[in-house]
Design an enzyme around this catalytic site. Structure first.
Site, PDB file in Angstrom:
ATOM      1  N   GLU A  31     -19.722 110.155  51.961  1.00 13.75           N
ATOM      2  CA  GLU A  31     -20.484 111.464  51.947  1.00 13.75           C
ATOM      3  C   GLU A  31     -19.683 112.331  51.268  1.00 13.75           C
ATOM      4  OE1 GLU A  31     -22.116 113.700  55.157  1.00 13.75           O
ATOM      5  OE2 GLU A  31     -20.293 114.554  55.519  1.00 13.75           O
ATOM      6  N   LYS A  78     -18.815 115.847  50.546  1.00 17.96           N
ATOM      7  CA  LYS A  78     -19.226 116.630  51.134  1.00 17.96           C
ATOM      8  C   LYS A  78     -18.342 118.187  50.226  1.00 17.96           C
ATOM      9  CE  LYS A  78     -17.699 117.455  55.994  1.00 17.96           C
ATOM     10  NZ  LYS A  78     -17.035 117.258  57.203  1.00 17.96           N
ATOM     11  N   GLU A 102     -18.842 108.630  63.517  1.00 17.04           N
ATOM     12  CA  GLU A 102     -19.703 109.547  62.430  1.00 17.04           C
ATOM     13  C   GLU A 102     -17.583 110.454  62.330  1.00 17.04           C
ATOM     14  OE1 GLU A 102     -23.992 109.939  63.251  1.00 17.04           O
ATOM     15  OE2 GLU A 102     -23.274 112.122  62.626  1.00 17.04           O
ATOM     16  N   SER A 103     -17.484 110.918  61.653  1.00 18.78           N
ATOM     17  CA  SER A 103     -15.835 112.340  61.082  1.00 18.78           C
ATOM     18  C   SER A 103     -15.008 112.022  61.397  1.00 18.78           C
ATOM     19  CB  SER A 103     -16.549 113.427  62.300  1.00 18.78           C
ATOM     20  OG  SER A 103     -18.113 114.084  61.780  1.00 18.78           O
ATOM     21  N   ASN A 137     -21.308 111.182  66.686  1.00 22.01           N
ATOM     22  CA  ASN A 137     -19.932 112.209  65.604  1.00 22.01           C
ATOM     23  C   ASN A 137     -19.482 112.712  67.117  1.00 22.01           C
ATOM     24  OD1 ASN A 137     -19.180 113.885  63.421  1.00 22.01           O
ATOM     25  ND2 ASN A 137     -20.958 114.234  63.581  1.00 22.01           N
ATOM     26  N   GLU A 147     -28.165 111.022  65.964  1.00 19.11           N
ATOM     27  CA  GLU A 147     -26.548 111.238  66.018  1.00 19.11           C
ATOM     28  C   GLU A 147     -26.910 112.039  67.368  1.00 19.11           C
ATOM     29  OE1 GLU A 147     -24.766 113.617  63.001  1.00 19.11           O
ATOM     30  OE2 GLU A 147     -24.545 115.155  64.340  1.00 19.11           O
ATOM     31  N   LYS A 156     -28.167 114.709  54.730  1.00 16.52           N
ATOM     32  CA  LYS A 156     -27.496 115.172  55.612  1.00 16.52           C
ATOM     33  C   LYS A 156     -27.720 116.818  55.987  1.00 16.52           C
ATOM     34  CE  LYS A 156     -23.604 112.967  58.755  1.00 16.52           C
ATOM     35  NZ  LYS A 156     -22.933 114.490  59.631  1.00 16.52           N
TER      36      LYS A 156
HETATM   37  O1  LIG Z   1     -17.801 119.469  58.640  1.00 12.53           O
HETATM   38  C1  LIG Z   1     -18.227 120.295  60.113  1.00 12.53           C
HETATM   39  O2  LIG Z   1     -16.981 121.531  59.520  1.00 12.53           O
HETATM   40  C2  LIG Z   1     -19.267 120.243  59.902  1.00 12.53           C
HETATM   41  C3  LIG Z   1     -19.878 121.397  61.496  1.00 12.53           C
HETATM   42  C4  LIG Z   1     -20.317 121.358  62.183  1.00 12.53           C
HETATM   43  C5  LIG Z   1     -21.642 120.524  62.268  1.00 12.53           C
HETATM   44  C6  LIG Z   1     -21.484 119.112  61.329  1.00 12.53           C
HETATM   45  C7  LIG Z   1     -20.541 119.353  59.991  1.00 12.53           C
HETATM   46  N1  LIG Z   1     -20.285 118.006  59.434  1.00 12.53           N
HETATM   47  C8  LIG Z   1     -21.199 117.122  59.169  1.00 12.53           C
HETATM   48  C9  LIG Z   1     -21.011 116.484  59.677  1.00 12.53           C
HETATM   49  O3  LIG Z   1     -21.240 115.388  60.361  1.00 12.53           O
HETATM   50  C10 LIG Z   1     -19.695 115.357  58.650  1.00 12.53           C
HETATM   51  O4  LIG Z   1     -19.770 116.058  57.586  1.00 12.53           O
HETATM   52  C11 LIG Z   1     -19.384 113.971  58.450  1.00 12.53           C
HETATM   53  O5  LIG Z   1     -19.726 113.181  59.756  1.00 12.53           O
HETATM   54  C12 LIG Z   1     -18.297 113.497  57.811  1.00 12.53           C
HETATM   55  O6  LIG Z   1     -16.899 114.232  58.984  1.00 12.53           O
HETATM   56  P1  LIG Z   1     -15.555 114.210  57.688  1.00 12.53           P
HETATM   57  O7  LIG Z   1     -15.361 112.307  57.664  1.00 12.53           O
HETATM   58  O8  LIG Z   1     -14.763 114.022  59.752  1.00 12.53           O
HETATM   59  O9  LIG Z   1     -15.581 115.124  57.119  1.00 12.53           O
END
Ligand SMILES: O=C(O)c1ccccc1NCC(=O)[C@H](O)[C@H](O)COP(=O)(O)O
Length: 240
Positions: free
Chosen positions: A34, A36, A196-197, A166, A145, A96
């Site tokens: 991603e 970001k 995810e995340s 997520n 999601e 996204k």
């Molecule tokens: O990342 C956030 O804080 C967030 C808050 C509210 C809604 C969505 C959010 N992020 C989008 C995502 O789902 C993430 O950017 C993506 O899954 C990657 O996650 P990470 O590896 O933890 O940065």
């Protein structure tokens, strides 16, 4: 742009890339990497002056698709980022964002998106169905999601071929790396399972793979590290 104008722009684009083939279950885990810059939960994460060159690093590191956050106010992203990234790589690119209406789906295709995120929690079932069908009609792939068993059911009811779980609770921002493992069995084989995340290191990728993830979507750990190519390679190695 008016709705008819964005619709015409979407229909004028060359075909989308085949994201379902790119993310199909394989011997090893796959990664959606991603772009970001910032997030509501963590604030500013990385400058990313040139999203296209970051995406090329992701491709070099072995990503199977690229996710671009296109929301501006809280994530610092844009549709221009998506278009620039898509032109620089050969991989499918995910829009996204918080998609709630057909206009945004046409906008995604007009900007060259191949995949579009739909968040079950943010949509009524009829709207989820409508947007899912429109994404497919435009030749793109929906990534649907979910955060609970009920939301997984709703994703499957509209015919999702790719379901993401997520780990981040969208209202509290709390992370639960075990949520994927508790819901993965509800996603039938033949449907791509995306965790995810919340990946902070290679052990988290191993954890998601062991819980049944075909694909892991990673943002923060890649944009905050010194070397996205090496980080991604180590994550892919950990998911073998
Ligand atoms: O990342 C956030 O804080 C967030 C808050 C509210 C809604 C969505 C959010 N992020 C989008 C995502 O789902 C993430 O950017 C993506 O899954 C990657 O996650 P990470 O590896 O933890 O940065």
């Amino acid at each position: 742009m008016t709705l008819p104008a964005v619709e015409a722009a979407a229909l004028a684009r060359p075909p989308a890339r085949d994201a379902l083939a790119a993310l199909a279950p394989a011997e090893r885990v796959k990664v959606i990497a991603e772009v970001k810059r910032a997030s509501p939960s963590r604030g500013a994460l990385a400058e990313i002056a040139d999203p296209a060159s970051l995406a090329v690093s992701y491709q070099t590191g072995g990503a199977s698709a690229i996710s671009v956050l296109t929301e501006g106010r809280r994530f610092g992203g844009s549709l221009q980022d998506l278009t620039d990234v898509r032109a620089a790589v050969d991989l499918p690119v995910l829009r996204k964002d918080f998609i709630a209406e057909p206009y945004q789906v046409f906008e995604a295709r007009a900007a060259d998106a191949d995949l579009v995120l739909l968040i079950v929690a943010a949509l009524t079932q009829p709207v989820l169905h409508e947007l899912h069908a429109l994404i497919l009609e435009l030749g793109m792939t929906p990534l649907v999601e979910a955060h609970s068993a009920e939301e997984v059911e709703r994703a499957l009811d509209v015919g999702a071929s790719i379901v993401g779980i997520n780990a981040r609770d969208l209202s509290t921002f709390e992370l639960d790396r075990d949520l994927f493992g508790t819901l993965a069995d509800r996603i039938p084989s033949g449907v791509v399972r995306v965790a995810e995340s919340a990946v902070k290191d290679a052990a988290d990728v191993t954890h998601y793979r062991a819980a049944g993830a075909d694909v892991v979507l990673i943002g923060e750990a890649l944009v905050t590290g010194d070397d996205p190519v090496a980080t991604l390679k180590s994550f892919l190695e950990a998911g073998k």
